[in-house]
Design an enzyme around this catalytic site. Structure first.
Site: not given
Ligand code: SDX
Length: 432
Positions: A308, A365
């Protein structure tokens, strides 16, 4: 404002930038005059470090997993309220008393029908049309079917006809789109059912097989909609604010929010989680294969439902939804192998340093789809359910933005240009 300032030294000059402090103690550097004073803008792709507004609707503490609507803790609201009570709180800033809630309930009944001409829309979508594209289209068209909402007595404050109409009709649009998608006759809203029971009845009542409304399912749906009702400046809420800032009316702004929510990184994740769990199930529970794929920096695959932007601990909503999931499956004696898979995945991720070091925990989710499955809602409707929940939040932010006369200006971010700066025109005969 505080009397603190931040100092910025650039090009030999030192500038004093005001510090803004929130009622909850958060602090921000106010850069609203930065360009005018320094000639510099800031760059913050994805707005990771940028506050877009001041708001009094929802408070998130991502480090401690705190979520409060208008100061009330989400666990208290989920435990003690029904969804339209929380919608009223978000829209007006106060929990309704008995009289106010009953009046709001009457509005939900009064405005539950959609214009009969709108029903023809469903006949002309392709058979496999996404419920989210149908929802976005139908919500946007409400503006043309109810143009009088522009003349609303108080278009930006509290419960208006436009907001009550939208809150009630979105439920009918969702249920009608489902019935049309399975070729069943539409079931109209009833005056004797409350918000969630009416939705479930419109979804599952059939002329030949009466639908028994289980109080447990209605209670679970109230909780899930409450838990989704707002989440400060998430992607779709920021979209509603940005679109609304151009001066367009409520319904088109909400239609844009539906589009933003659809994405798999946002509200589309609840359906993507089920597809991920089903893939692991079909792949003989090969958890490690998918965990390794998610950890591979060269692989775009992610474990959807984890991580998140704000929460760096367990999403407080996920905790409650996990409890609801167990309650529903155990009480209804439903066996869903996906729950066991989800729990095993959560357990393995919780022990893996890649995820722990990045504060990747289950988000809202991760378990919600299992509850929707238990209710009989199809996977392609899960994000529609998220939109039903989020609607009062979207409307509240749209209203708050318009009521903030001092800061309500069209949203228009800047950029840093990295293209070709200038080159002479090339006539057609000289082009290669
Ligand atoms: C919602 O914003 C809100 O409030 C949203 C929400 C709401 O109520 O409106 O809470 C609802 O959208 C919840 C999120 C639903 N999405 C997912 O579950 C999709 C999977 N999650 C990711 O795509 C990600 O965690 C996000 C999109 C939720 C957040 O992305 P960020 O903040 O841009 O974080 P990031 O992509 O920069 O990740 C940081 C690190 C990265 O690794 P490094 O570059 O440091 O090596 O964490 C890793 C990412 O690769 N990472 C994951 C991951 N999520 C982040 N690795 C594996 N699996 C994951 N799910």
């Amino acid at each position: 404002m505080t009397n603190q300032t931040a100092q910025l030294t650039v090009d030999g000059h030192t500038y004093e930038l005001p510090i803004v402090e929130s009622t909850a103690g958060e602090k921000a550097i106010d850069i609203r005059n930065l360009l005018h004073e320094t000639g510099y803008i800031t760059l913050d792709s994805g707005y990771m470090n940028t506050g877009s507004c001041e708001s009094g609707i929802t408070y998130l503490d991502g480090q401690n997993g705190i979520l409060r609507y208008r100061g009330y803790d989400i666990a208290d609201l989920a435990e003690n309220c029904v969804f339209i009570e929380v919608a009223y709180l978000l829209l007006t800033g106060e929990l309704p008393n008995e009289k106010e809630l009953n009046k709001f309930r009457e509005d939900m009944i009064r405005y539950a029908l959609i214009h009969e001409d709108m029903i023809h829309f469903f006949d002309h979508f392709p058979p496999n049309a996404s419920p989210m594209s149908i929802l976005s289209t139908m919500v946007g068209s409400l503006h043309d079917f109810y143009p009088e909402m522009d003349l609303d007595e108080d278009p930006y404050g509290g419960i208006t006809t436009a907001t009550a109409r939208l809150l009630s009709k979105i439920r009918t649009i969702a249920a009608f789109s489902y019935k049309k998608s399975i070729g069943h006759p539409l079931v109209y809203p009833r005056a004797d059912l409350n918000y969630c029971s009416n939705f479930l009845n419109m979804m599952f009542e059939r002329p030949n097989i009466p639908y028994t409304i289980e109080p447990l399912m209605t209670a679970a749906l109230n909780k899930l909609l409450i838990l989704h009702a707002d989440h400060e400046q998430n992607c779709s809420t920021s979209t509603v604010r940005l679109v609304g800032s151009s001066g367009v009316k409520l319904y088109p702004s909400i239609s844009a929010g539906v589009g933003a929510l659809w994405g798999p990184l946002h509200g589309g994740a609840n359906a993507a989680v089920i597809r991920m769990l089903e893939t692991i199930y079909a792949d003989e529970m090969n958890f490690d294969k998918y965990i390794q794929m998610a950890k591979d920096p060269n692989n775009p695959y992610r474990l959807t439902g984890f991580g998140h932007r704000v929460y760096k601990t367990y999403d407080p909503r996920a905790k409650i939804i996990k409890e609801v999931t167990h309650e529903i499956l155990e009480t209804m004696n439903i066996e869903d192998p996906l729950l066991d898979i989800a729990q095993e995945l959560e357990y393995r991720v919780g022990k893996d340093d890649y995820f722990v070091s990045r504060n990747l925990y289950p988000n809202v989710d991760f378990y919600s789809g299992i509850v929707y499955r238990a209710m009989g809602i199809p996977t392609n409707m899960f994000t529609v359910m998220f939109a039903l929940g989020r609607l009062p939040g979207w409307i509240s932010h749209w209203q708050e933005m318009h009521m903030d006369k001092e800061n309500n200006r069209i949203g228009r971010p800047r950029q840093i240009y990295q293209g070709v700066v200038k080159r002479p025109f090339v006539p057609m005969e000289e082009r290669r």
